[in-house]
Write a protein that holds these residues in place. Structure first.
Motif, mmCIF file in Angstrom:
data_model
loop_
_atom_site.group_PDB
_atom_site.id
_atom_site.type_symbol
_atom_site.label_atom_id
_atom_site.label_comp_id
_atom_site.label_asym_id
_atom_site.label_seq_id
_atom_site.Cartn_x
_atom_site.Cartn_y
_atom_site.Cartn_z
ATOM 1 N N GLN A 91 25.157 103.320 112.760
ATOM 2 C CA GLN A 91 23.713 103.142 112.659
ATOM 3 C C GLN A 91 23.299 101.869 113.377
ATOM 4 O O GLN A 91 24.039 100.888 113.414
ATOM 5 N N ILE A 92 22.105 101.873 113.916
ATOM 6 C CA ILE A 92 21.666 100.739 114.733
ATOM 7 C C ILE A 92 21.591 99.451 113.920
ATOM 8 O O ILE A 92 21.861 98.368 114.439
ATOM 9 N N GLY A 93 21.264 99.545 112.633
ATOM 10 C CA GLY A 93 21.236 98.338 111.813
ATOM 11 C C GLY A 93 22.604 97.685 111.742
ATOM 12 O O GLY A 93 22.738 96.461 111.838
ATOM 13 N N GLY A 94 23.644 98.508 111.597
ATOM 14 C CA GLY A 94 24.998 97.989 111.588
ATOM 15 C C GLY A 94 25.412 97.458 112.943
ATOM 16 O O GLY A 94 26.111 96.437 113.044
ATOM 17 N N ASN A 95 24.992 98.147 114.010
ATOM 18 C CA ASN A 95 25.277 97.655 115.365
ATOM 19 C C ASN A 95 24.698 96.264 115.578
ATOM 20 O O ASN A 95 25.347 95.379 116.153
ATOM 21 N N ILE A 96 23.471 96.081 115.101
ATOM 22 C CA ILE A 96 22.811 94.779 115.260
ATOM 23 C C ILE A 96 23.468 93.737 114.366
ATOM 24 O O ILE A 96 23.719 92.600 114.785
ATOM 25 N N ALA A 97 23.781 94.118 113.141
ATOM 26 C CA ALA A 97 24.370 93.180 112.185
ATOM 27 C C ALA A 97 25.744 92.689 112.621
ATOM 28 O O ALA A 97 26.169 91.597 112.245
ATOM 29 N N GLY A 136 25.085 91.096 107.592
ATOM 30 C CA GLY A 136 24.424 91.295 106.303
ATOM 31 C C GLY A 136 24.611 90.166 105.323
ATOM 32 O O GLY A 136 24.332 90.330 104.136
ATOM 33 N N THR A 137 25.045 88.995 105.779
ATOM 34 C CA THR A 137 25.251 87.867 104.873
ATOM 35 C C THR A 137 24.021 86.973 104.760
ATOM 36 O O THR A 137 23.959 86.115 103.877
ATOM 37 N N LEU A 138 23.027 87.165 105.636
ATOM 38 C CA LEU A 138 21.819 86.337 105.616
ATOM 39 C C LEU A 138 20.569 87.129 105.293
ATOM 40 O O LEU A 138 19.560 86.559 104.872
ATOM 41 N N GLY A 139 20.602 88.424 105.485
ATOM 42 C CA GLY A 139 19.441 89.269 105.244
ATOM 43 C C GLY A 139 19.779 90.703 105.605
ATOM 44 O O GLY A 139 20.825 90.971 106.220
ATOM 45 N N VAL A 140 18.902 91.635 105.230
ATOM 46 C CA VAL A 140 19.118 93.053 105.498
ATOM 47 C C VAL A 140 18.129 93.501 106.560
ATOM 48 O O VAL A 140 16.905 93.436 106.354
ATOM 49 N N ILE A 141 18.645 93.946 107.686
ATOM 50 C CA ILE A 141 17.804 94.433 108.785
ATOM 51 C C ILE A 141 17.266 95.814 108.425
ATOM 52 O O ILE A 141 18.030 96.703 108.035
ATOM 53 N N THR A 142 15.945 95.993 108.558
ATOM 54 C CA THR A 142 15.339 97.277 108.201
ATOM 55 C C THR A 142 14.684 97.994 109.391
ATOM 56 O O THR A 142 14.573 99.211 109.388
ATOM 57 N N ARG A 143 14.214 97.243 110.392
ATOM 58 C CA ARG A 143 13.608 97.846 111.585
ATOM 59 C C ARG A 143 13.969 96.993 112.784
ATOM 60 O O ARG A 143 14.315 95.817 112.643
ATOM 61 N N ALA A 144 13.849 97.599 113.973
ATOM 62 C CA ALA A 144 14.170 96.855 115.192
ATOM 63 C C ALA A 144 13.357 97.368 116.361
ATOM 64 O O ALA A 144 13.012 98.554 116.437
ATOM 65 N N ASN A 186 21.714 81.984 96.248
ATOM 66 C CA ASN A 186 22.504 82.514 95.131
ATOM 67 C C ASN A 186 23.764 83.246 95.592
ATOM 68 O O ASN A 186 24.548 83.721 94.756
ATOM 69 N N GLY A 187 23.946 83.346 96.904
ATOM 70 C CA GLY A 187 25.164 83.947 97.440
ATOM 71 C C GLY A 187 25.368 85.401 97.103
ATOM 72 O O GLY A 187 26.494 85.856 96.922
ATOM 73 N N ILE A 188 24.263 86.182 97.046
ATOM 74 C CA ILE A 188 24.399 87.575 96.635
ATOM 75 C C ILE A 188 24.699 88.521 97.802
ATOM 76 O O ILE A 188 25.198 89.623 97.591
ATOM 77 N N LEU A 189 24.384 88.106 99.038
ATOM 78 C CA LEU A 189 24.473 89.027 100.173
ATOM 79 C C LEU A 189 25.881 89.061 100.768
ATOM 80 O O LEU A 189 26.369 88.081 101.314
#
Length: 457
Positions: free
Chosen positions: A141-147, A202-210, A447-450
């Motif tokens: 998926q493109i989100g994973g490609n970007i991440a 995915g350790t700093l934020g979740v990409i949803t659109r590009a 909080n180190g959740i990601l």
């Protein structure tokens, strides 16, 4: 109630039940990625359909300090999307679709769960090329490609994924939505925040659109397999090709053991003899006449000793089947894969050093070398079936990554760090830089959740 149960209770109160999956109903493909690293069933699987739902989910998890692992197509090779037992997996698979193709801006706006192959096909139908190209194109998926800042065969001409992204929408750990969407190549308005999230796994934020950058469709492609006299000749051929014909669409280098295996697995007669020191497979969209003249000159100078030019699309595909033998590695081998990069001039010497160390430490090992080299990327695959049992994975990792660090290379060229390379990051990143990375993580995710345990640990 424990932490996970408390979080689940709040999620069920706020969200539609169709977006929450638990227990045995969670598909096993969410347990691990293609690396098969430490499979574990997540405590909860969340399946948002909108950015607003992602925001709500993360806000709840952050309030409870509940770890969340963002997931895409699960085609990663570094364990980046693998949950631990008790983690929540946040899959973007339902956030799929192409929102817009803007021909004037040459851009495409997509949701993060859209598959790469879908994007490639839509771009082609609109008269454009989206040049990111991976073997996992039908699943990733493109989100994973970007991440993960994915690479692939076309990096030499078009750059890494970060070079193909103009804008992003990102949800932070506390649920805030960053609208970094942009269609302009020139946008010099302070810090380019989107770059923080490209390659952050995915350790700093979740990409949803590009917003993706499109290119013109290439003209006629000529595919060539040739045998340079040695590694230096292969590099010289590349530079001459760039200067006289144009930067190729791909420039793949295979060392003899890989070439012989690729020919054998492809079931075809070897297009070139299998006793050459090195092989190059490349694609050119430049003038056919200029290319033929270049090859003739290279024969005359001795830089190449043999070559075949594909006369049809079918023949070109046959040549590529040799290079694409990697797709069968998981079935035919027990592969330990290294995705590394080195200064181009150091690659051949690195291989010689690496082979010498492996021969000394693990006699009888079967190791394959291949890569894109024009973008500094080398792949090394050790068949663990050929080394003593139990397979000394940690010893092999330390051997290869120490050699990479000694030549000022990178322990990850295009597959990310994830969990598998986390402990070797220091070979390529200075202590000062690692500390700044930790400070950045603390700023975005206090909080180190990601995706805990990935990249930095």
């Amino acid at each position: 109630m424990n932490l996970l149960e408390q979080t689940l209770a709040t999620l069920r109160y706020i969200l539609d039940s169709s977006s929450i999956v638990t227990g045995g109903a969670i598909n096993p493909r969410h347990h691990t990625d293609w690396s098969h690293y430490a499979p574990a069933c997540p405590g909860i699987l969340l399946l948002p359909r909108t950015t607003e739902e992602v925001s709500k989910m993360l806000r709840i998890c952050n309030t409870h300090k509940q770890p969340v692992v963002p997931q895409g197509g699960m085609t990663g090779l570094a364990g980046g999307g693998v949950p631990r037992a008790g983690d929540i997996a946040l899959s973007l698979e339902r956030m799929e679709g192409i929102e817009e193709i803007d021909p004037a801006a040459a851009t495409m706006t997509v949701l993060a769960g859209t598959r790469l192959e879908t994007i490639q096909q839509a771009a082609a139908e609109a008269g454009f090329l989206f040049p990111l190209n991976l073997g996992a194109r039908g699943s990733c998926q493109i989100g994973g490609n970007i991440a993960t800042n994915a690479g692939g065969n076309s990096v030499i001409r078009y750059g890494m994924t970060r070079d193909l992204v103009l804008g992003l929408e990102v949800v932070l750990a506390d649920g805030r939505v960053l609208n970094l969407m942009n269609k302009m190549m020139k946008n010099n308005t302070g810090y380019d925040l989107k770059q923080c999230f490209i390659g952050s796994e995915g350790t700093l934020g979740v990409i949803t659109r590009a917003v993706l950058k499109l290119h013109p469709l290439p003209g006629d492609v000529t595919t060539v397999l040739c045998a340079p006299a040695d590694y230096s000749s292969a590099v010289r051929l590349l530079r001459t090709l760039q200067r006289k014909v144009g930067t190729p669409q791909a420039y793949e280098v295979m060392w003899p053991a890989f070439y012989r295996l690729g020919v054998d697995w492809s079931g075809q007669t070897a297009p070139l003899p299998d006793d050459k020191p090195i092989y190059v497979l490349f694609e050119s969209t430049g003038s056919a006449e200029a290319l033929e003249a270049l090859l003739a000159d290279a024969f005359e100078t001795g830089d190449i000793t043999d070559a075949v030019i594909a006369s049809s699309h079918t023949q070109a595909r046959q040549l590529w089947k040799i290079r694409e033998a990697t797709g069968e590695f998981p079935v035919r081998l027990k592969p330990l894969n290294f995705d590394i990069s080195l200064p181009i001039g150091e690659i051949d010497a690195f291989i010689q050093d690496c082979q010498q160390h492996l021969d000394s430490r693990f006699p009888g090992h079967h190791t394959l070398y291949f890569g894109h080299i024009g973008d500094s990327n080398l792949h090394v695959t050790v068949d663990l079936n050929s080394v003593p049992e139990p397979a000394p994975v940690e010893a092999l990792d330390e051997l290869v990554y120490t050699a990479v660090g000694a030549r000022k290379g990178s322990v990850s060229a295009e597959h990310g760090i994830g969990a598998l390379k986390r402990d070797y990051l220091h070979h390529s990143v200075t202590p000062e830089a690692l500390e700044v990375m930790r400070q950045l993580k603390q700023t975005f995710d206090p909080n180190g959740i990601l995706n805990p345990g990935k990249v930095l640990g």
